[in-house]
Design a protein around this motif. Structure first.
Motif, short mmCIF file in Angstrom:
data_model
loop_
_atom_site.label_atom_id
_atom_site.label_comp_id
_atom_site.label_asym_id
_atom_site.label_seq_id
_atom_site.Cartn_x
_atom_site.Cartn_y
_atom_site.Cartn_z
N ILE A 153 45.21 133.01 108.36
CA ILE A 153 43.95 132.29 108.53
C ILE A 153 44.19 130.78 108.43
N ARG A 154 45.06 130.41 107.52
CA ARG A 154 45.36 128.98 107.38
C ARG A 154 45.98 128.40 108.65
N ASP A 155 46.78 129.22 109.35
CA ASP A 155 47.36 128.72 110.60
C ASP A 155 46.28 128.23 111.55
N THR A 156 45.28 129.07 111.73
CA THR A 156 44.23 128.69 112.69
C THR A 156 43.31 127.63 112.09
N ALA A 157 43.11 127.67 110.79
CA ALA A 157 42.32 126.61 110.14
C ALA A 157 42.94 125.25 110.41
N SER A 158 44.25 125.18 110.30
CA SER A 158 44.94 123.90 110.48
C SER A 158 44.90 123.44 111.93
N SER A 159 45.03 124.37 112.86
CA SER A 159 44.99 123.99 114.28
C SER A 159 43.67 123.34 114.63
N HIS A 160 42.61 123.76 113.95
CA HIS A 160 41.26 123.29 114.28
C HIS A 160 40.68 122.37 113.21
N HIS A 161 41.43 122.06 112.16
CA HIS A 161 40.89 121.26 111.04
C HIS A 161 39.61 121.87 110.48
N ARG A 162 39.71 123.15 110.17
CA ARG A 162 38.53 123.84 109.66
C ARG A 162 38.66 124.17 108.19
N VAL A 163 37.51 124.51 107.60
CA VAL A 163 37.46 125.03 106.24
C VAL A 163 37.19 126.53 106.33
N PHE A 164 37.96 127.33 105.62
CA PHE A 164 37.70 128.77 105.57
C PHE A 164 37.31 129.20 104.15
N ILE A 165 36.28 130.04 104.14
CA ILE A 165 35.86 130.70 102.91
C ILE A 165 36.30 132.15 103.05
N VAL A 166 37.12 132.62 102.15
CA VAL A 166 37.67 133.97 102.29
C VAL A 166 37.34 134.82 101.07
N ASN A 167 36.75 135.96 101.32
CA ASN A 167 36.50 136.95 100.26
C ASN A 167 37.71 137.84 100.06
N VAL A 168 38.19 137.90 98.84
CA VAL A 168 39.19 138.91 98.49
C VAL A 168 38.52 139.92 97.57
N MET A 169 39.20 141.06 97.34
CA MET A 169 38.60 142.09 96.50
C MET A 169 38.53 141.65 95.05
N GLY A 170 37.69 142.33 94.30
CA GLY A 170 37.49 142.01 92.89
C GLY A 170 36.00 141.94 92.54
N ARG A 171 35.42 143.06 92.13
CA ARG A 171 33.98 143.06 91.81
C ARG A 171 33.71 142.34 90.50
N ASN A 172 34.47 142.71 89.48
CA ASN A 172 34.23 142.10 88.17
C ASN A 172 35.41 141.28 87.69
#
Lengths: 319, 319, 319, 319
Positions: A153-172
């Protein structure tokens, strides 16, 4: 003791098969007969029990998921379920059980022990939310899977100068988020156990952009809110070219890492040795590099504590 | 011709850097000077142009994203934008341009050619939605990333006997969905170009369960609907233990596959040779294993046709 | 202290770049100026020194190898080399140095400290042969790379019912062999630190074949002998359909694992804080999950002890 | 036709299982019964034949190796072996056979057809040395595995400014070397089919070093000579800091790529349809993106021709 049973319970985790193999092989090496129980406590009650030989667990150390399958079965909290399960154990001549899974698995293992069938619980869950063990079986693999995905995801974020918000697992439990956040150089890590300040995160992202950083990354444990929701919060404080991604269930899959395979092998091996010593009602874990065993009751009275120093560490190195 | 420029445009795709390297190295090998143009046509107009030497493109064949960065810049459709871009090319003494990207990139390349700057377009997009090429640069890598993720999802699906609905990329084009669906043994593949019947898919999943299959998988191109929406449709026809996953932007990242690196190298190399022959306004692609070049105008008059035989094939082998 | 320098030395290891980033970012966050030193102590003496800013270490947490390059430079053991290096440090106004590498790196760090330039050594080597740390930076990644390769070798071993002898890295230290051997379900693990009995290993492989096992695997640390040589030994005791493979230098490459990135970040961060406290001549490591620091002299008086319990464990579970 | 058999023969290749699955599922979908034959022609003669149902080939599309196992069995070239095999086919009521493998497999398929059992051969080998198909099943995966390994080797080569000589598979066929060489940016590619000039390669490496390139890479197909031997040759022409690596058998393993899975599925599906049409003695392949079938005799009269244009291409872009 002549026969032991093995089951996996709760959410599946990479390394469960490696643990089953270690239990089975150690038991056989010590002259025991081994039975697999399919679909966790549900299968125990239903009698879905079959003998395992050495070749049945061949090529299992590296296979993902659980070949014994798993199921959630809250009915095992009741006496009726427990008695039915014990009837099945008696029918198959099984003297002791190793249970691999999360929180619910330990309740089942304790109930069996109290009713005369020594049982040992192994921490098999990607969430790393079990006390008395520095890592659960599956945690390292889930972190690797999440890290690999976020690297992409960072690869494409960098190509476009974007910010990514990414959910990973972990309820509590924010352990996946923290370790993966540090490993991926996240600008910010948001977990359920600790307060966070969206404005501060927004300011941090803006400062990074001004410094010339070509991407932004916020790792959010799913227990906090969805990536979509967090993005909406964030946009209140700035006009970010942002995208939201949810990594999802792939975090439960994949061949286990070296760490998870070795951990699963050590814990599975230790569980059998404890049963051979006549012990039960124990939770086996890894602490300071050593296998340890605690009363399952102690485990219920404690809660896992994450390595929250990672948050401060990340804050220092991601600027 | 003494100097050529290179830019990447539109959505980024793995292999763009390999293509830039091939263009640059081939040009240098033929005595040309090479200039990189950052941020696509936006950067061209802004004059974000710099000389590239051989070492500048070292270690680029395997790096994801685009080190020239990319941006969407619809203003280049206008005369004003084009004239500004051309002024920059003149200022830097650049005689010809290679453009790597999707549909919009070809419009830019054609506009430049018509205004006297021979330009060649290379198909750089994960979607595989460009005519006159059997594969676009990035398509194979995106398929591999999606396949790896779905392999992992299948692990957990099988442990729990669940059905997964997975969104892969593809707004108007089902190529990723079809190839990945076949590769992952999907029960059904749903794409924008073809009708589908949710009830039939539900029946198929039920039949599979009855046959003893331990998981279900439906791959849905994002252009059809979200995985969440498809799951809701599906549940109208049965009580599935289903989960929805969206693979998301990671499909744009990752180091390119062998196929993408070789394709990018061949096309980039060919583009320079065409420019050296004094040609422009061409779209370069790979057809039947050979590099071909077509008038960009032809490309606009055609549409990419997917290999829809994969749908029937999959239907035969996934039962 | 106003300026610190960073260098990598000895064999490269995945995670060195992550450590450099952590050192640089932590230093900057604490108001220090940071200088990179290329090619280890050779570059220090030669004055290959340049300022690093925050963006210079962007996208470095996940890149393999060392962007500061490395070189072996035994001449730094001599006074002449040390004085020349110090002259360079003075010239650039550098007050302290962080050195990332193996055994030789610590000698250099100690020499600098004794001559008035506080230096901290970080364990950067795939071999895991450094005392006072449960893992070195790069060790986990090397194990993963070796495991992935052996998983693939096992695929073909099983298709053909063959025995494979595989060399993994480790001249004097069997840690990679042991951890990877357990993780890959090796029939036997052969390391430099412990005796082994080829006949016993042959018998074990034969017994496995008779039990119906479809492949055999012996993991041999390269310090013991080549896989080819071991295979010749083995064939004295049986007519095995065997093949020998040497995994080789790929074990030094690849993007670092989560563990190595987090470890490198923690240790790099801690090194700077120690320097800020005015300390030097220290070896930083991870013990029982905590960052610790020891006198480098203590480190020379101790030797790393592997987790040899893995050999017995493996023997129990691989039958 | 009511029953078909499937076997894999010769060296194993990733995607063989995907091909078996496609054959089995297509046959079942068309009302046929399906039998697996273990250990290739050896197992056919020995009667190691068992019924396959739909679930037996579940989770096989992504598994490496061949679950039917393989063996070399030159005795099937003799009448005696063939008659024994046919007796087994008759005994199991099998009317036709699909054979997946390399050159030897086609001889077996032809022999069976001539004796009245229609057989179709599928190209299953990593070497890509079969005529009438642009790719063999397993070739793309082997290339990916080799590329990933060489990418890692390049990491450490660059850290140390070294030259690596790497052997990839290919006894008579340079296809893996060429495609991987281009994909990894090799300075030179050495294959069995074409002459090469070590001095020229040495000069090329020296020129690259002088230009500032931080590593060197020569990919040598194993059929030419060992990497060790090539390194010795190279050192006659310069004092290179070189290392030799042999990638070895891991190139035969690993989960198949998207391309190999789709190719295997298409070819396996087509084979059954040809048998249903009453055809036999055919070699099925992929040409210009279409599945084609040729008389096996034609295949023996032709030899595979590699894409030798890759050598010139690589020479242009690797400077």
């Amino acid at each position: 003791m002549k026969r032991i049973g093995i089951l996996t319970s709760g959410g599946d985790a990479p390394g469960m098969n490696a643990a089953v193999r270690a239990v089975a092989r150690t038991a056989m090496d010590n002259g025991l007969e081994v039975f697999g129980i399919r679909y966790g406590f549900a299968g125990l009650v239903a009698g879905d029990i079959f003998p395992l030989d050495s070749e049945d667990v061949a090529h299992k150390i590296n296979t993902p998921g659980t070949f014994l399958y798993t199921a959630r079965y809250p009915e095992f909290a009741n006496e009726e379920g427990q008695l039915a399960g014990i009837a099945q154990l008696k029918k198959h001549g099984i003297d002791a059980v190793v249970v691999i899974g999360g929180d619910g698995s330990y309740h089942g293992a304790l109930a069996l022990t109290r009713r005369g069938f020594n049982s040992i619980g192994l921490p098999g869950t990607i969430d790393n939310d079990i006390p008395y063990t520095e890592a659960t079986i599956g945690y390292d693999t889930a972190c690797m899977t999440a890290m690999d995905a976020i690297d992409k995801i960072r690869d494409t974020a960098s190509s476009h100068h974007r910010v990514f918000i990414v959910n990973v697992m972990g309820r509590n439990c924010g352990d996946i988020a923290m370790r993966v956040g540090v490993a991926c150089g996240a600008d910010a890590i948001v977990i359920p156990e600790k307060p966070y300040d969206v404005k501060e995160i927004a300011d941090r992202l803006k400062a990074a952009q001004e410094r010339g950083k070509d991407h932004g990354l916020v790792v959010v444990a799913e227990g906090v809110m969805t990536a979509e929701e967090f993005m909406a919060e964030l946009k209140k404080y700035g006009d970010f070219d942002a995208r939201a991604n949810v990594l999802g269930h792939m975090q439960r899959g994949g061949t286990p890492t070296v760490s998870d395979r070795v951990l699963a092998t050590k814990l599975g091996n230790a569980a059998v040795h404890l049963l051979l010593e006549g012990k039960g009602g124990l939770a086996v874990g890894m602490e300071h590099g050593e296998v340890t065993a605690h009363d399952i009751l102690d485990l219920f009275e404690n809660t896992h504590k994450g390595d929250y120093s990672l948050l401060k560490l990340n804050s220092e190195v991601s600027k």
